[in-house]
Design a protein around this motif. Structure first.
Motif, PDB file in Angstrom:
ATOM      1  N   VAL A  71     -62.171 -28.437  36.174  1.00 42.83           N
ATOM      2  CA  VAL A  71     -60.711 -28.362  36.306  1.00 42.83           C
ATOM      3  C   VAL A  71     -60.243 -29.160  37.534  1.00 42.83           C
ATOM      4  CG1 VAL A  71     -58.770 -26.799  36.728  1.00 42.83           C
ATOM      5  CG2 VAL A  71     -60.632 -26.109  35.200  1.00 42.83           C
ATOM      6  N   PRO A  72     -59.239 -30.024  37.382  1.00 40.66           N
ATOM      7  CA  PRO A  72     -58.670 -30.712  38.552  1.00 40.66           C
ATOM      8  C   PRO A  72     -58.103 -29.694  39.537  1.00 40.66           C
ATOM      9  CG  PRO A  72     -57.914 -31.726  36.507  1.00 40.66           C
ATOM     10  CD  PRO A  72     -58.602 -30.445  36.131  1.00 40.66           C
ATOM     11  N   ARG A  73     -58.136 -30.020  40.810  1.00 43.76           N
ATOM     12  CA  ARG A  73     -57.688 -29.053  41.810  1.00 43.76           C
ATOM     13  C   ARG A  73     -57.185 -29.745  43.063  1.00 43.76           C
ATOM     14  NH1 ARG A  73     -62.652 -25.427  42.133  1.00 43.76           N
ATOM     15  NH2 ARG A  73     -62.831 -26.059  39.964  1.00 43.76           N
ATOM     16  N   ILE A  74     -56.535 -28.956  43.908  1.00 39.58           N
ATOM     17  CA  ILE A  74     -56.019 -29.426  45.193  1.00 39.58           C
ATOM     18  C   ILE A  74     -56.507 -28.477  46.279  1.00 39.58           C
ATOM     19  CG2 ILE A  74     -53.956 -29.949  46.551  1.00 39.58           C
ATOM     20  CD1 ILE A  74     -52.406 -30.206  43.933  1.00 39.58           C
ATOM     21  N   GLU A  75     -56.957 -29.034  47.391  1.00 42.71           N
ATOM     22  CA  GLU A  75     -57.311 -28.223  48.554  1.00 42.71           C
ATOM     23  C   GLU A  75     -56.629 -28.809  49.783  1.00 42.71           C
ATOM     24  OE1 GLU A  75     -61.304 -27.117  49.316  1.00 42.71           O
ATOM     25  OE2 GLU A  75     -61.734 -26.583  47.230  1.00 42.71           O
ATOM     26  N   VAL A 117     -53.875 -32.088  55.761  1.00 39.74           N
ATOM     27  CA  VAL A 117     -54.586 -32.979  54.845  1.00 39.74           C
ATOM     28  C   VAL A 117     -54.654 -32.322  53.472  1.00 39.74           C
ATOM     29  CG1 VAL A 117     -56.704 -34.273  54.428  1.00 39.74           C
ATOM     30  CG2 VAL A 117     -55.977 -33.800  56.785  1.00 39.74           C
ATOM     31  N   ASP A 118     -54.086 -32.986  52.472  1.00 41.45           N
ATOM     32  CA  ASP A 118     -54.157 -32.523  51.086  1.00 41.45           C
ATOM     33  C   ASP A 118     -55.123 -33.417  50.314  1.00 41.45           C
ATOM     34  OD1 ASP A 118     -52.247 -30.308  50.907  1.00 41.45           O
ATOM     35  OD2 ASP A 118     -50.750 -31.820  51.405  1.00 41.45           O
ATOM     36  N   VAL A 119     -56.047 -32.787  49.621  1.00 39.80           N
ATOM     37  CA  VAL A 119     -57.052 -33.521  48.859  1.00 39.80           C
ATOM     38  C   VAL A 119     -56.889 -33.168  47.378  1.00 39.80           C
ATOM     39  CG1 VAL A 119     -59.500 -34.019  48.582  1.00 39.80           C
ATOM     40  CG2 VAL A 119     -58.615 -33.380  50.832  1.00 39.80           C
ATOM     41  N   ALA A 130     -65.480 -34.647  49.058  1.00 38.25           N
ATOM     42  CA  ALA A 130     -64.446 -35.157  49.956  1.00 38.25           C
ATOM     43  C   ALA A 130     -64.238 -34.223  51.144  1.00 38.25           C
ATOM     44  CB  ALA A 130     -63.133 -35.346  49.199  1.00 38.25           C
ATOM     45  N   MET A 131     -64.186 -32.924  50.884  1.00 36.13           N
ATOM     46  CA  MET A 131     -63.962 -31.964  51.972  1.00 36.13           C
ATOM     47  C   MET A 131     -65.136 -31.961  52.939  1.00 36.13           C
ATOM     48  SD  MET A 131     -60.968 -30.663  51.622  1.00 36.13           S
ATOM     49  CE  MET A 131     -60.968 -29.141  52.565  1.00 36.13           C
ATOM     50  N   ARG A 132     -66.364 -32.088  52.431  1.00 36.33           N
ATOM     51  CA  ARG A 132     -67.536 -32.147  53.306  1.00 36.33           C
ATOM     52  C   ARG A 132     -67.455 -33.378  54.212  1.00 36.33           C
ATOM     53  NH1 ARG A 132     -71.373 -32.594  49.698  1.00 36.33           N
ATOM     54  NH2 ARG A 132     -71.656 -30.352  49.404  1.00 36.33           N
ATOM     55  N   TRP A 133     -67.034 -34.491  53.648  1.00 38.10           N
ATOM     56  CA  TRP A 133     -66.908 -35.739  54.400  1.00 38.10           C
ATOM     57  C   TRP A 133     -65.838 -35.605  55.493  1.00 38.10           C
ATOM     58  CZ3 TRP A 133     -67.715 -40.859  51.353  1.00 38.10           C
ATOM     59  CH2 TRP A 133     -67.835 -41.931  52.238  1.00 38.10           C
ATOM     60  N   ILE A 134     -64.689 -35.041  55.115  1.00 35.02           N
ATOM     61  CA  ILE A 134     -63.582 -34.873  56.058  1.00 35.02           C
ATOM     62  C   ILE A 134     -63.976 -33.934  57.195  1.00 35.02           C
ATOM     63  CG2 ILE A 134     -61.259 -33.916  56.321  1.00 35.02           C
ATOM     64  CD1 ILE A 134     -60.721 -34.904  53.429  1.00 35.02           C
ATOM     65  N   LYS A 135     -64.581 -32.807  56.850  1.00 31.00           N
ATOM     66  CA  LYS A 135     -64.972 -31.833  57.876  1.00 31.00           C
ATOM     67  C   LYS A 135     -66.006 -32.419  58.826  1.00 31.00           C
ATOM     68  CE  LYS A 135     -63.895 -27.726  55.118  1.00 31.00           C
ATOM     69  NZ  LYS A 135     -64.444 -26.537  54.386  1.00 31.00           N
ATOM     70  N   GLY A 136     -66.871 -33.291  58.302  1.00 27.59           N
ATOM     71  CA  GLY A 136     -67.848 -33.937  59.162  1.00 27.59           C
ATOM     72  C   GLY A 136     -67.199 -34.843  60.190  1.00 27.59           C
TER      73      GLY A 136
END
Length: 237
Positions: A71-75, A117-119, A130-136
């Motif tokens: 399912v597509p999603r937004i975080e 930041v909206d992903v 993407a979230m793992r990359w951003i948090k890093g």
């Protein structure tokens, strides 16, 4: 239907839960509405609502813990204002790379001194990557913490280890092992993953010092006098 709105005297909608009404909406063309009609309409709405809720609960009695993986999603994540620049990168290089590699769309807006930041991702895997990359990128290294890093380059005096995306620290040759290391290449290779401990961050330069030997068992001290040694022996002084 259009005829219903045009010709009907009243349009009355009721929604709610098993515990009660949460919202109503009415369009009315007549001069008034008697209490009896209102009470009958609400009672009819409750009967219909409870029937529908019963059918829903037969299929699913509680919400899922998460959407299905496809399912597509937004975080959304909030980051310090000073980390907006590193996340965007020079000319947008960093954020464009993240979007390209993870098949996501990322927007950043500054609100009240923070970066929001909206992903947007096509599925769970895309969002997770993407979230793992951003948090890093936005994470702040902490002295005393242990990191699994990658050897980026090797020099005569040590190796530079990337402990987070874009964050390198020096693993000096003296911090590789408790025993003497004659050449860094004897222990480490470029691209190798290695666990290190962050032992110091220079307050002026921000440079990080790492240690591998701090995570290794310390050899027992074999020095000192043994029972057969003579006090005058120079080796024991």
């Amino acid at each position: 239907m259009g005829d219903e709105d045009h010709l009907g005297d009243m349009d009355f909608k009721v929604t709610g839960t098993a515990d009660g009404i949460t919202a109503t909406q009415m369009d009315i063309k007549v001069d008034g509405l008697s209490y009896e009609v209102l009470a009958k309409a609400l009672a009819q709405a409750k009967e219909g609502r409870m029937h529908i809720l019963g059918k829903i609960l037969e299929t699913m009695d509680k919400p899922r813990e998460d959407y299905k993986p496809h399912v597509p999603r937004i975080e959304q994540i909030s980051i310090p204002k000073e980390m907006i620049g590193p996340l965007i990168g020079p000319g947008g290089k960093v954020i464009q790379e993240i979007q390209k590699e993870t098949s996501t769309t990322i927007t950043i807006e500054e609100v009240d001194g923070r970066g929001i930041v909206d992903v947007f991702g096509i599925n769970k895997e895309a969002i997770t990557n993407a979230m793992r990359w951003i948090k890093g990128i936005v994470a702040v290294p902490e002295v005393g913490e242990i990191y699994k890093g990658k050897v980026k380059s090797i020099l005569a005096f040590g190796a530079f280890i990337e402990i987070m995306p874009g964050k390198d620290g020096l693993l000096h040759i003296s911090e590789i092992d408790w025993k003497k290391v004659n050449a860094v290449e004897d222990v480490l290779k470029e691209g190798q993953e290695v666990e290190v401990k962050l032992i110091e961050i220079d307050k002026k330069t921000g440079k990080m010092r790492l240690s591998r030997k701090a995570l290794l068992p310390k050899p027992q001290d074999t020095g000192g006098n043994d029972s057969g040694s003579k006090p005058g022996n120079r080796e024991n002084r």
